[in-house]
Design a protein around this motif. Structure first.
Motif, PDB file in Angstrom:
ATOM      1  N   UNK A 237      16.504  93.160  -5.088  1.00 32.06           N
ATOM      2  CA  UNK A 237      15.549  93.922  -5.882  1.00 32.06           C
ATOM      3  C   UNK A 237      14.171  93.287  -5.736  1.00 32.06           C
ATOM      4  N   UNK A 238      13.183  94.034  -5.223  1.00 36.63           N
ATOM      5  CA  UNK A 238      11.842  93.470  -5.017  1.00 36.63           C
ATOM      6  C   UNK A 238      11.237  93.015  -6.352  1.00 36.63           C
ATOM      7  N   UNK A 239      10.378  91.961  -6.319  1.00 29.90           N
ATOM      8  CA  UNK A 239       9.792  91.423  -7.553  1.00 29.90           C
ATOM      9  C   UNK A 239       9.091  92.491  -8.407  1.00 29.90           C
ATOM     10  N   UNK A 240       8.416  93.437  -7.771  1.00 31.08           N
ATOM     11  CA  UNK A 240       7.698  94.463  -8.536  1.00 31.08           C
ATOM     12  C   UNK A 240       8.684  95.321  -9.338  1.00 31.08           C
ATOM     13  N   UNK A 241       9.836  95.602  -8.734  1.00 32.01           N
ATOM     14  CA  UNK A 241      10.862  96.395  -9.418  1.00 32.01           C
ATOM     15  C   UNK A 241      11.487  95.560 -10.540  1.00 32.01           C
ATOM     16  N   UNK A 242      11.718  94.298 -10.235  1.00 33.01           N
ATOM     17  CA  UNK A 242      12.266  93.366 -11.230  1.00 33.01           C
ATOM     18  C   UNK A 242      11.360  93.338 -12.463  1.00 33.01           C
ATOM     19  N   UNK A 243      10.065  93.338 -12.237  1.00 33.33           N
ATOM     20  CA  UNK A 243       9.106  93.300 -13.355  1.00 33.33           C
ATOM     21  C   UNK A 243       9.205  94.564 -14.209  1.00 33.33           C
ATOM     22  N   UNK A 244       9.354  95.714 -13.540  1.00 34.13           N
ATOM     23  CA  UNK A 244       9.498  96.978 -14.282  1.00 34.13           C
ATOM     24  C   UNK A 244      10.792  96.970 -15.089  1.00 34.13           C
ATOM     25  N   UNK A 245      11.855  96.432 -14.495  1.00 33.03           N
ATOM     26  CA  UNK A 245      13.145  96.390 -15.199  1.00 33.03           C
ATOM     27  C   UNK A 245      13.068  95.477 -16.419  1.00 33.03           C
ATOM     28  N   UNK A 246      12.408  94.327 -16.255  1.00 29.24           N
ATOM     29  CA  UNK A 246      12.246  93.412 -17.390  1.00 29.24           C
ATOM     30  C   UNK A 246      11.492  94.100 -18.523  1.00 29.24           C
ATOM     31  N   UNK A 247      10.434  94.832 -18.151  1.00 28.74           N
ATOM     32  CA  UNK A 247       9.658  95.579 -19.145  1.00 28.74           C
ATOM     33  C   UNK A 247      10.545  96.622 -19.835  1.00 28.74           C
ATOM     34  N   UNK A 248      11.342  97.332 -19.041  1.00 29.11           N
ATOM     35  CA  UNK A 248      12.199  98.383 -19.588  1.00 29.11           C
ATOM     36  C   UNK A 248      13.244  97.807 -20.538  1.00 29.11           C
ATOM     37  N   UNK A 249      13.933  96.741 -20.126  1.00 30.67           N
ATOM     38  CA  UNK A 249      14.973  96.145 -20.969  1.00 30.67           C
ATOM     39  C   UNK A 249      14.370  95.631 -22.273  1.00 30.67           C
ATOM     40  N   UNK A 250      13.211  95.003 -22.165  1.00 30.92           N
ATOM     41  CA  UNK A 250      12.540  94.489 -23.359  1.00 30.92           C
ATOM     42  C   UNK A 250      12.214  95.611 -24.336  1.00 30.92           C
ATOM     43  N   UNK A 251      11.672  96.716 -23.792  1.00 28.17           N
ATOM     44  CA  UNK A 251      11.272  97.838 -24.651  1.00 28.17           C
ATOM     45  C   UNK A 251      12.490  98.516 -25.271  1.00 28.17           C
ATOM     46  N   UNK A 252      13.567  98.625 -24.495  1.00 33.77           N
ATOM     47  CA  UNK A 252      14.790  99.240 -25.028  1.00 33.77           C
ATOM     48  C   UNK A 252      15.305  98.400 -26.195  1.00 33.77           C
ATOM     49  N   UNK A 253      15.379  97.095 -25.968  1.00 32.72           N
ATOM     50  CA  UNK A 253      15.945  96.239 -27.016  1.00 32.72           C
ATOM     51  C   UNK A 253      15.048  96.152 -28.240  1.00 32.72           C
ATOM     52  N   UNK A 254      13.753  96.251 -28.033  1.00 33.92           N
ATOM     53  CA  UNK A 254      12.829  96.257 -29.161  1.00 33.92           C
ATOM     54  C   UNK A 254      13.059  97.503 -30.019  1.00 33.92           C
ATOM     55  N   UNK A 255      13.249  98.635 -29.356  1.00 28.52           N
ATOM     56  CA  UNK A 255      13.466  99.893 -30.092  1.00 28.52           C
ATOM     57  C   UNK A 255      14.797  99.907 -30.822  1.00 28.52           C
TER      58      UNK A 255
END
Ligand SMILES: Nc1ncnc2c1ncn2[C@@H]1O[C@H](COP(=O)(O)OP(=O)(O)O)[C@@H](O)[C@H]1O
Ligand SMILES: [Mg+2]
Length: 266
Positions: A237-255
């Motif tokens: 998984x390219x670093x840019x995609x990894x960064x988007x996934x980290x953002x997504x997981x964080x936002x999901x768990x925050x919600x």
């Protein structure tokens, strides 16, 4: 997940046909596995290929046994979710355990409602040793009405959305049906954007449709390339995609800030 996730989380990945549900399901499942979570990935497409996104070969995907249809799952039923995953789940190279719910192996085999019912039962029961369950749904919104809703017990619906009006309309309808089913969280993940205009469109149109955006994954030439190659997955998984996934997981768990109690409500 070690300081990230408290309790279990089930995510139903939905959206219009071709928007990238299977790709995103694979990436999310893999991202959680890479963070140390026990992950079950459920394929509900009658033409399943989530296994390919998790690094299996076509032959390996074809060898995954299909869940029995219309099983009663739960404490007073013939089987438990735990037992189903143990018997029908298969490990994938990317880490998650794959469960295949709906493969149609022969023409004229009848409708797949029974398979949806089994998945519904699987989600109704918290899996003890599983941290995250990701369900890759087949296209459309029928599964939000059929048999009381395949995803009625999902904690979160993640609506994958490409930058087109039709995809946004599907997201809005999905949010409306989810509200009727009592699913607490419907979140949007943008996909296949080419440039800021596309991203801006999704970041405006999705919230206006009642779907908050957790992250936006751009158009990735690598995904298309991997899709054409044998084995068909992004091997790393390219670093840019990894960064988007980290953002997504964080936002999901925050919600979904209070995972305990979510299941008790329904
Ligand atoms: N971010 C992306 N960039 C480029 N191609 C993508 C991206 N996401 C998905 N695709 C491609 O779009 C097609 C449909 O994706 P898929 O995940 O199978 O969608 P769905 O499961 O919603 O039908 C596939 O060919 C896939 O490789
Ligand atoms: Mg798919």
């Amino acid at each position: 997940v070690k300081g990230v996730l408290v309790g279990t989380l089930s995510i139903g990945v939905v959206g219009k046909g071709g928007v990238g549900k299977t790709t995103v399901s694979g990436l999310i499942a893999r991202a959680y596995a890479a963070r140390g979570a026990e992950v079950v990935a459920v394929d509900t497409d009658s033409n399943p290929n989530l296994g390919l996104s998790l690094g299996m070969s076509v032959a390996e995907v074809d060898a995954v046994p299909v869940l029995p249809r219309s099983l009663m799952v739960g404490s007073d039923a013939s089987t438990t979710a735990e037992a189903l995953v143990a018997e029908y789940g298969r490990p994938t190279p990317a880490g998650p355990v794959l469960v295949s719910a709906l493969r149609v192996a022969e023409a004229g085999a009848g409708c797949t409602c029974g398979g949806h019912a089994t998945v519904r039962g699987l989600l109704a029961e918290a899996l003890d040793r599983v941290d995250v369950t990701v369900v890759d749904m087949e296209a459309g919104i029928e599964h939000l009405s059929r048999a009381g809703g395949t995803l009625a017990y999902a904690d979160v619906l993640l609506v994958v959305c490409e930058p087109t009006r039709k995809a946004v309309v599907t997201a809005r309808r999905t949010a409306e049906l989810a509200a009727e089913l009592g699913i607490a969280h419907v979140l949007g993940l943008g996909n296949k954007t080419r440039g800021e205009d596309d991203e801006g469109f999704l970041r405006t149109a999705l919230p206006a449709a009642g779907v908050p955006v957790v992250a936006v994954l751009p158009w990735l030439p690598d995904v298309t390339e991997a899709d054409r190659a044998a084995g068909t997955t992004l091997l790393s998984v390219p670093p840019a995609v990894e960064a988007v996934l980290t953002e997504a997981l964080g936002a999901i768990e925050e919600r979904v800030a209070a995972p305990t109690g979510l299941r008790a409500g329904r």
